[in-house]
Design a protein around this motif. Structure first.
Motif, PDB file in Angstrom:
ATOM      1  N   ASP A 112       0.856  -1.190   0.000  1.00  0.00           N
ATOM      2  CA  ASP A 112       0.000   0.000   0.000  1.00  0.00           C
ATOM      3  C   ASP A 112       0.888   1.234   0.000  1.00  0.00           C
ATOM      4  N   CYS A 113       1.003   1.848  -1.164  1.00  0.00           N
ATOM      5  CA  CYS A 113       1.802   3.068  -1.331  1.00  0.00           C
ATOM      6  C   CYS A 113       0.907   4.259  -1.665  1.00  0.00           C
ATOM      7  N   GLY A 114      -0.365   4.156  -1.291  1.00  0.00           N
ATOM      8  CA  GLY A 114      -1.343   5.155  -1.720  1.00  0.00           C
ATOM      9  C   GLY A 114      -1.645   6.196  -0.672  1.00  0.00           C
ATOM     10  N   THR A 115      -2.922   6.465  -0.484  1.00  0.00           N
ATOM     11  CA  THR A 115      -3.349   7.549   0.382  1.00  0.00           C
ATOM     12  C   THR A 115      -4.629   7.175   1.095  1.00  0.00           C
ATOM     13  N   PHE A 116      -4.795   7.676   2.330  1.00  0.00           N
ATOM     14  CA  PHE A 116      -6.021   7.380   3.074  1.00  0.00           C
ATOM     15  C   PHE A 116      -7.088   8.446   2.857  1.00  0.00           C
ATOM     16  N   HIS A 117      -6.800   9.524   2.143  1.00  0.00           N
ATOM     17  CA  HIS A 117      -7.752  10.632   2.137  1.00  0.00           C
ATOM     18  C   HIS A 117      -8.656  10.665   0.912  1.00  0.00           C
ATOM     19  N   GLU A 118      -8.638   9.615   0.090  1.00  0.00           N
ATOM     20  CA  GLU A 118      -9.494   9.571  -1.092  1.00  0.00           C
ATOM     21  C   GLU A 118     -10.331   8.300  -1.098  1.00  0.00           C
ATOM     22  N   PRO A 119     -11.393   8.235  -0.302  1.00  0.00           N
ATOM     23  CA  PRO A 119     -12.230   7.037  -0.277  1.00  0.00           C
ATOM     24  C   PRO A 119     -12.878   6.783  -1.634  1.00  0.00           C
ATOM     25  N   LYS A 120     -13.033   5.501  -1.974  1.00  0.00           N
ATOM     26  CA  LYS A 120     -13.610   5.118  -3.266  1.00  0.00           C
ATOM     27  C   LYS A 120     -15.135   5.007  -3.200  1.00  0.00           C
ATOM     28  N   THR A 121     -15.633   4.427  -2.132  1.00  0.00           N
ATOM     29  CA  THR A 121     -17.058   4.087  -2.068  1.00  0.00           C
ATOM     30  C   THR A 121     -17.851   5.144  -1.310  1.00  0.00           C
ATOM     31  N   ILE A 122     -19.138   5.199  -1.604  1.00  0.00           N
ATOM     32  CA  ILE A 122     -20.005   6.177  -0.955  1.00  0.00           C
ATOM     33  C   ILE A 122     -20.083   5.921   0.545  1.00  0.00           C
ATOM     34  N   THR A 123     -20.007   4.645   0.948  1.00  0.00           N
ATOM     35  CA  THR A 123     -20.067   4.305   2.377  1.00  0.00           C
ATOM     36  C   THR A 123     -18.957   4.983   3.149  1.00  0.00           C
ATOM     37  N   HIS A 124     -17.744   4.872   2.630  1.00  0.00           N
ATOM     38  CA  HIS A 124     -16.611   5.452   3.355  1.00  0.00           C
ATOM     39  C   HIS A 124     -16.498   6.953   3.140  1.00  0.00           C
ATOM     40  N   LYS A 125     -17.016   7.463   2.027  1.00  0.00           N
ATOM     41  CA  LYS A 125     -17.070   8.914   1.862  1.00  0.00           C
ATOM     42  C   LYS A 125     -17.947   9.537   2.936  1.00  0.00           C
ATOM     43  N   ILE A 126     -19.083   8.892   3.209  1.00  0.00           N
ATOM     44  CA  ILE A 126     -19.998   9.404   4.234  1.00  0.00           C
ATOM     45  C   ILE A 126     -19.361   9.303   5.620  1.00  0.00           C
ATOM     46  N   GLN A 127     -18.780   8.141   5.917  1.00  0.00           N
ATOM     47  CA  GLN A 127     -18.183   7.947   7.240  1.00  0.00           C
ATOM     48  C   GLN A 127     -17.046   8.927   7.484  1.00  0.00           C
ATOM     49  N   GLY A 187       2.141  -5.142   2.928  1.00  0.00           N
ATOM     50  CA  GLY A 187       2.889  -4.100   3.611  1.00  0.00           C
ATOM     51  C   GLY A 187       2.201  -2.753   3.471  1.00  0.00           C
ATOM     52  N   ILE A 188       2.136  -2.011   4.563  1.00  0.00           N
ATOM     53  CA  ILE A 188       1.506  -0.688   4.559  1.00  0.00           C
ATOM     54  C   ILE A 188       2.585   0.360   4.802  1.00  0.00           C
ATOM     55  N   ILE A 189       2.940   1.097   3.753  1.00  0.00           N
ATOM     56  CA  ILE A 189       3.854   2.230   3.880  1.00  0.00           C
ATOM     57  C   ILE A 189       3.109   3.546   3.705  1.00  0.00           C
ATOM     58  N   ALA A 190       1.861   3.485   3.207  1.00  0.00           N
ATOM     59  CA  ALA A 190       1.031   4.690   3.097  1.00  0.00           C
ATOM     60  C   ALA A 190       0.836   5.296   4.485  1.00  0.00           C
ATOM     61  N   ALA A 191       0.712   6.619   4.524  1.00  0.00           N
ATOM     62  CA  ALA A 191       0.707   7.329   5.810  1.00  0.00           C
ATOM     63  C   ALA A 191      -0.692   7.384   6.412  1.00  0.00           C
ATOM     64  N   TYR A 192      -1.080   6.330   7.098  1.00  0.00           N
ATOM     65  CA  TYR A 192      -2.325   6.341   7.866  1.00  0.00           C
ATOM     66  C   TYR A 192      -2.076   7.042   9.202  1.00  0.00           C
ATOM     67  N   GLY A 252       2.573  -3.468   9.165  1.00  0.00           N
ATOM     68  CA  GLY A 252       2.712  -2.015   9.201  1.00  0.00           C
ATOM     69  C   GLY A 252       4.190  -1.689   9.097  1.00  0.00           C
ATOM     70  N   ASN A 253       4.612  -1.195   7.933  1.00  0.00           N
ATOM     71  CA  ASN A 253       6.044  -0.943   7.748  1.00  0.00           C
ATOM     72  C   ASN A 253       6.566   0.152   8.661  1.00  0.00           C
ATOM     73  N   GLY A 254       5.663   1.018   9.112  1.00  0.00           N
ATOM     74  CA  GLY A 254       6.100   2.151   9.922  1.00  0.00           C
ATOM     75  C   GLY A 254       6.787   3.195   9.057  1.00  0.00           C
ATOM     76  N   GLN A 255       7.023   4.343   9.638  1.00  0.00           N
ATOM     77  CA  GLN A 255       7.808   5.345   8.935  1.00  0.00           C
ATOM     78  C   GLN A 255       9.209   4.773   8.690  1.00  0.00           C
ATOM     79  N   ALA A 256       9.710   4.918   7.481  1.00  0.00           N
ATOM     80  CA  ALA A 256      10.968   4.271   7.116  1.00  0.00           C
ATOM     81  C   ALA A 256      12.134   4.810   7.940  1.00  0.00           C
ATOM     82  N   PRO A 257      12.946   3.933   8.513  1.00  0.00           N
ATOM     83  CA  PRO A 257      14.142   4.380   9.235  1.00  0.00           C
ATOM     84  C   PRO A 257      15.229   4.794   8.242  1.00  0.00           C
ATOM     85  N   VAL A 258      15.228   6.048   7.880  1.00  0.00           N
ATOM     86  CA  VAL A 258      16.096   6.559   6.814  1.00  0.00           C
ATOM     87  C   VAL A 258      17.558   6.211   7.051  1.00  0.00           C
TER      88      VAL A 258
END
Length: 439
Positions: free
Chosen positions: A290-305, A332-337, A358-364
């Motif tokens: 998951d390299c995407g984003t949490f702020h763009e819900p796809k479905t109407i259910t999650h848009k409402i929530q 693996g979740i690297i997207a910033a939830y 949960g990959n966590g913030q990458a240890p640079v």
């Protein structure tokens, strides 16, 4: 949300740290250009005091290159808690050493360096294991401690949820504990390559390594922004037999196909992503990232929530990954939830034996020397492939909505300051955002 988060954090007080986010201005009142947050979709260029050495481990940088990250859009939309008006943003930057504190012995004025986006103390248990993003002693956020049970390291330019440190979308930056959080760059590596050691390269590498991509794996990548594009290349370098990228932006899909040679799924054309994945790969994916984003819900259910603040994040990508991988597959979740999501498919997670990581913030700091010496210098990985534009710092406020709306095929932008060198060979020339479109 911001007012409530800040008020609650004020009520909780601050956690103890070995450094402090506030900086001392230089004497004489000299100022710099910087990009600051004032509200959702309200970022402005401001005149701010130039920072001076405030603590003996500090280094002051003249910024020679900065950029905007997909995760900065969470700030732009006001979706990260504990933002305050006037906060200077930006966590990916590099520059020349301008001043050093009395404790800093490994750097000197004039050196080219890149900064880690996180601030590590270098001495705690996590730092001794090179897990710099998990440093225990640099983030004073009591709110993050309350929500997560513990705290990440302090981050540059990413709200008071991560310590409130002024960021790098500015002409000067104070880097606390500079002897730990700055990496010297050889003259053979131009700024356009070195700058991405601050975040994009270690972050994309981390999700591939931490999720365990192995030779022969079939890998799915949700989100084809810079992190996803780089993760695709890292997966191929690690021996993946196939990489399938999922997005809906035509320019990003074309970019991935033409630049990296991977397969793609346009989820605006294939609304049932998991069905399409099984058509392409009947046994399922070995690895999903998951390299995407949490702020763009796809479905109407999650848009409402999400609109009603019944959830802060959405689980749609996580659920698609869990269903799309084979039994005992890895996600693996690297997207910033940041908070909470409803209706995660826990049943499929358990019954299929899926490893949800949960990959966590990458240890640079764990990765940046390896990437520099083993990939950038030998030419095995050239991050300039993702740079589509170069603009002056004066255009930063206009760049945010342009980047948010993916105008003119924008993927990654190099932002120059008065201290920058001329564009390197093969990299985009300087342009102005107004020339891309009329905002």
């Amino acid at each position: 949300m911001q007012a409530a988060a800040n008020k609650f954090q004020e009520y909780l007080g601050t956690e103890p740290t070995v450094i402090h986010p506030e900086y001392k201005p230089v004497e004489g009142g000299a100022s710099m250009k910087a990009l600051a947050w004032f509200g959702p979709k309200d970022v402005r260029m401001v005149t701010a005091p130039i920072p001076d050495i405030t603590e003996p481990d500090d280094v002051i940088l003249q910024v020679t290159g900065t950029t905007i990250c997909g995760s900065d859009l969470h700030l732009y939309h006001g979706e990260i808690m504990a933002l305050q008006k006037g906060d200077i943003l930006g966590h990916e930057f590099m520059g020349k050493v301008f001043k050093v504190g009395s404790n800093v012995k490994n750097l000197e004025p004039g050196q080219r360096v890149v900064s880690s986006f996180q601030i590590a103390c270098g001495k705690c248990t996590y730092c001794r294991e090179n897990l710099s993003s998990f440093c225990d002693r640099t983030n004073n956020s009591s709110l993050q401690n309350y929500m997560y049970g513990q705290r990440d390291a302090g981050f540059f330019g990413y709200s008071h949820f991560t310590g409130g440190f002024p960021g790098g979308q500015a002409e000067y930056v104070r880097v606390p504990i500079g002897n730990v959080n700055l990496l010297p760059i050889p003259d053979s590596v131009p700024d356009e390559k070195a700058i991405y050691l601050s975040d994009v390269l270690p972050t994309s590498y981390h999700t591939v390594v931490d999720t365990g991509v192995k030779p022969g794996d079939v890998v799915g990548i949700w989100g084809l922004g810079p992190i996803g594009q780089c993760a695709a290349r890292w997966a191929l370098l690690k021996g993946a037999s196939r990489v399938i990228g999922i997005d809906r932006i035509p320019s990003r899909l074309h970019f991935a196909e033409s630049k990296s040679g991977i397969e793609t799924i346009d989820f605006s054309q294939y609304s049932n992503v998991t069905k399409r994945i099984y058509e392409l790969c009947p046994k399922g994916l070995d690895v999903a990232l998951d390299c995407g984003t949490f702020h763009e819900p796809k479905t109407i259910t999650h848009k409402i929530q999400k609109t009603l603040m019944l959830e802060t994040d959405v689980p749609e990508t996580i659920n698609e990954m869990i269903v799309s991988v084979r039994k005992t597959g890895r996600c693996g979740i690297i997207a910033a939830y940041a908070g909470y999501a409803n209706a995660v498919n826990v049943g499929a997670l358990m019954e299929k034996g899926v490893r949800l990581i949960g990959n966590g913030q990458a240890p640079v700091i764990k990765y940046w020397e390896e990437i520099l010496n083993e990939y950038l210098i030998p030419g095995k990985f050239d991050p300039t492939f993702m740079i589509t534009h170069r603009v002056p710092i004066d255009d930063l406020a206009k760049l945010y909505p342009a980047f948010d709306n993916r105008v003119d095929g924008v993927e990654k932008v190099f932002i120059e300051t008065q201290f920058s060198s001329a564009p390197s060979s093969g990299c985009p020339p300087t342009s102005r955002v107004d020339d891309w479109f009329s905002i």
